[in-house]
Design a protein around this motif. Structure first.
Motif, PDB file in Angstrom:
ATOM      1  N   ARG A 224       4.532  -2.828  -8.584  1.00 47.48           N
ATOM      2  CA  ARG A 224       5.157  -2.131  -7.447  1.00 47.48           C
ATOM      3  C   ARG A 224       6.682  -2.004  -7.594  1.00 47.48           C
ATOM      4  O   ARG A 224       7.436  -2.168  -6.636  1.00 47.48           O
ATOM      5  CB  ARG A 224       4.827  -2.836  -6.132  1.00 47.48           C
ATOM      6  N   ARG A 225       7.119  -1.683  -8.797  1.00 47.18           N
ATOM      7  CA  ARG A 225       8.547  -1.457  -9.044  1.00 47.18           C
ATOM      8  C   ARG A 225       8.858   0.028  -8.906  1.00 47.18           C
ATOM      9  O   ARG A 225       8.177   0.874  -9.488  1.00 47.18           O
ATOM     10  CB  ARG A 225       8.931  -1.927 -10.454  1.00 47.18           C
ATOM     11  N   GLU A 250       3.256   9.532  -3.427  1.00 48.48           N
ATOM     12  CA  GLU A 250       2.743   9.129  -2.115  1.00 48.48           C
ATOM     13  C   GLU A 250       2.371   7.652  -2.114  1.00 48.48           C
ATOM     14  O   GLU A 250       2.563   6.958  -1.108  1.00 48.48           O
ATOM     15  CB  GLU A 250       1.530   9.993  -1.732  1.00 48.48           C
ATOM     16  N   ASP A 251       1.864   7.151  -3.241  1.00 48.66           N
ATOM     17  CA  ASP A 251       1.544   5.733  -3.355  1.00 48.66           C
ATOM     18  C   ASP A 251       2.822   4.897  -3.253  1.00 48.66           C
ATOM     19  O   ASP A 251       2.847   3.852  -2.600  1.00 48.66           O
ATOM     20  CB  ASP A 251       0.826   5.478  -4.682  1.00 48.66           C
ATOM     21  N   MET A 252       3.875   5.384  -3.898  1.00 49.03           N
ATOM     22  CA  MET A 252       5.164   4.690  -3.856  1.00 49.03           C
ATOM     23  C   MET A 252       5.690   4.606  -2.424  1.00 49.03           C
ATOM     24  O   MET A 252       6.182   3.555  -1.996  1.00 49.03           O
ATOM     25  CB  MET A 252       6.180   5.407  -4.746  1.00 49.03           C
ATOM     26  N   CYS A 256       6.239   0.702  -1.446  1.00 44.26           N
ATOM     27  CA  CYS A 256       7.597   0.253  -1.785  1.00 44.26           C
ATOM     28  C   CYS A 256       8.509   0.315  -0.567  1.00 44.26           C
ATOM     29  O   CYS A 256       8.415   1.238   0.249  1.00 44.26           O
ATOM     30  CB  CYS A 256       8.191   1.100  -2.907  1.00 44.26           C
ATOM     31  N   THR A 257       9.389  -0.643  -0.481  1.00 47.42           N
ATOM     32  CA  THR A 257      10.393  -0.615   0.587  1.00 47.42           C
ATOM     33  C   THR A 257      11.682   0.007   0.047  1.00 47.42           C
ATOM     34  O   THR A 257      11.917   0.045  -1.154  1.00 47.42           O
ATOM     35  CB  THR A 257      10.696  -2.041   1.078  1.00 47.42           C
ATOM     36  N   ASN A 258      12.503   0.501   0.948  1.00 49.20           N
ATOM     37  CA  ASN A 258      13.817   1.062   0.591  1.00 49.20           C
ATOM     38  C   ASN A 258      13.724   2.192  -0.428  1.00 49.20           C
ATOM     39  O   ASN A 258      14.500   2.249  -1.396  1.00 49.20           O
ATOM     40  CB  ASN A 258      14.740  -0.033   0.038  1.00 49.20           C
ATOM     41  N   VAL A 259      12.763   3.086  -0.237  1.00 44.60           N
ATOM     42  CA  VAL A 259      12.685   4.270  -1.098  1.00 44.60           C
ATOM     43  C   VAL A 259      13.833   5.198  -0.729  1.00 44.60           C
ATOM     44  O   VAL A 259      14.002   5.564   0.436  1.00 44.60           O
ATOM     45  CB  VAL A 259      11.334   4.986  -0.937  1.00 44.60           C
ATOM     46  N   SER A 260      14.645   5.553  -1.718  1.00 49.37           N
ATOM     47  CA  SER A 260      15.848   6.346  -1.462  1.00 49.37           C
ATOM     48  C   SER A 260      15.707   7.762  -2.010  1.00 49.37           C
ATOM     49  O   SER A 260      14.679   8.125  -2.579  1.00 49.37           O
ATOM     50  CB  SER A 260      17.060   5.665  -2.108  1.00 49.37           C
TER      51      SER A 260
END
Length: 422
Positions: A224-225, A250-252, A256-260
């Motif tokens: 999950r990086r 969409e999975d990301m 994932c948190t803090n997607v920028s």
């Protein structure tokens, strides 16, 4: 911020709060280079006590000359280092190699010959630079010879060198050799080695190996990086599998948190590279709706999106709006994209407009815009009166390609003049 740091250092020095050593003077010099330019930095060196004007100080100045792509000044500094009898280190030679790799590759053998003569041991960076230079010149056998020399010196190619070699094998169509490098990169610890996994995804995609991209991606998913998600999005996009790229994105978003904006841009680039204008437009709107910061990177991608779709007016409007922002200016490449498109169309009026905006944005001292602008005149079969004078005013010197352009432009002027007497 930098100005405040310099003022604070000046205060410390003036009030004898600290005793400056050579590394302190070098740090001060580095800040001056970044803020005030090379000339003021050279003036500052004259204020440094002679006993502290050593290799560290001049090395710092050399690095900044190289960062500025200022070959003339870098060579002056290097000659000063020699004249002062300061040590010519591997670090200094590597700086020269970085400089020449960008623009004057014919000088690289001179540096290597000097290193051999002075018994200066090459570093891993030295080998990286020379391998990249050989590969970029499509000299695959030369690249392989350098690798053999490096191994003979007991140095093992690191991940960066392996990626570089694989990339040039792929470019040369030597897929079997490239696959061998990728298998070596995988080794036996691919489950634990996330840096390698991230590097393998785009390389397998460049080889067209969808199964291997899928295999590596399955290993990546559990970690999950975000950077692995981005690498997978780019890889599927390179393979033209838009659905998979969207699925990974969409999975990301879910896990994932803090997607920028950086992660969003990865999918936007997929749409651009696959010329999917409608999807790109919709996704750009989604970025805004999702609260992404829209800055120079996004502008650059959007300008490419519309420019590749032939919507130059829309691309130009984005560039104009972006250039009016006060916090960040558009990238040099954003201007160049539009200038190139107008050049190919022979649209002199708009090419001149972009050229002017580019200069107003502070992107001066580069030859490429002059080449594109002149080509616009040639493609339009319009005489470019006074173009050589414009180049002189900008302190520009034509390279081999532009010299040929100038000959073609001169022929147009002669043709126009001759027609007056027909």
């Amino acid at each position: 911020m930098v100005e405040n740091v310099i003022q604070f250092i000046d205060w410390l020095e003036a009030n004898k709060r600290i005793e400056f050593l050579e590394h302190d003077y070098a740090s001060r010099l580095n800040l001056i280079c970044k803020l005030d330019g090379l000339q003021k930095a050279e003036n500052y060196i004259q204020k440094i006590p002679v006993s502290y004007r050593g290799e560290v100080v001049y090395r710092t100045l050399l690095v900044n000359c190289v960062d500025s792509n200022n070959s003339r000044k870098a060579e002056e500094v290097f000659n000063r280092i020699k004249d002062l009898g300061l040590p010519i280190t591997t670090f200094i030679c590597d700086q020269l190699l970085m400089l020449y790799r960008r623009a004057e590759q014919k000088k690289i053998p001179e540096v290597l010959a000097m290193m051999e003569k002075e018994n200066i041991k090459p570093s891993l960076l030295t080998y990286r630079l020379v391998i990249d230079t050989k590969g970029h010149a499509s000299d695959i056998s030369g690249m392989e010879q350098i690798i053999d020399m490096m191994k003979a010196e007991g140095l093992k190619p690191d991940l960066m060198i392996q990626c570089t070699v694989a990339k040039y094998y792929i470019s040369a169509g030597l897929n079997e050799k490239a696959e061998a490098v990728l298998k070596e990169m995988e080794g036996d610890d691919i489950q634990e080695n996330y840096v390698t996994r991230k590097s393998l995804l785009p390389l397998y995609a460049a080889l067209g190996k969808a199964d291997d991209v899928g295999r590596i991606w399955e290993i990546c998913k559990s970690s999950r990086r975000r950077d692995e998600y981005v690498a997978a999005i780019e890889a599927w996009g390179k393979l033209g599998n838009i659905e998979k790229a969207e699925e990974v994105f969409e999975d990301m978003i879910k896990v994932c948190t803090n997607v920028s904006a950086k992660q969003y841009i990865a999918l936007l680039k997929v749409y651009v590279n696959n010329k999917l204008l409608s999807k790109g437009k919709d996704f750009a709107k989604r970025m805004t709706d999702d609260g992404c910061h829209i800055g120079p990177v996004t502008w650059d991608v959007l300008i490419n999106l519309y420019a590749e779709a032939g919507e130059l007016e829309k691309a130009g409007l984005i560039l104009q709006q972006a250039s009016q922002r006060t916090e960040n200016k558009p990238y040099y490449s954003s201007y160049l994209t539009l200038l190139d498109k107008y050049s190919k169309k022979g649209d002199v009026q708009n090419a001149e407009k972009i050229f002017l905006h580019l200069k107003q944005a502070g992107y001066v001292g580069k030859l490429k815009p002059y080449q594109y602008l002149l080509q616009a005149y040639i493609n339009a079969k319009t005489p470019a009166y006074g173009f050589r004078d414009r180049m002189k005013a900008g302190n520009m010197h034509p390279n081999k390609d532009m010299a040929a352009q100038l000959v073609a432009a001169d022929a147009l002027i002669k043709s126009q003049t001759s027609s007056l007497f027909d």
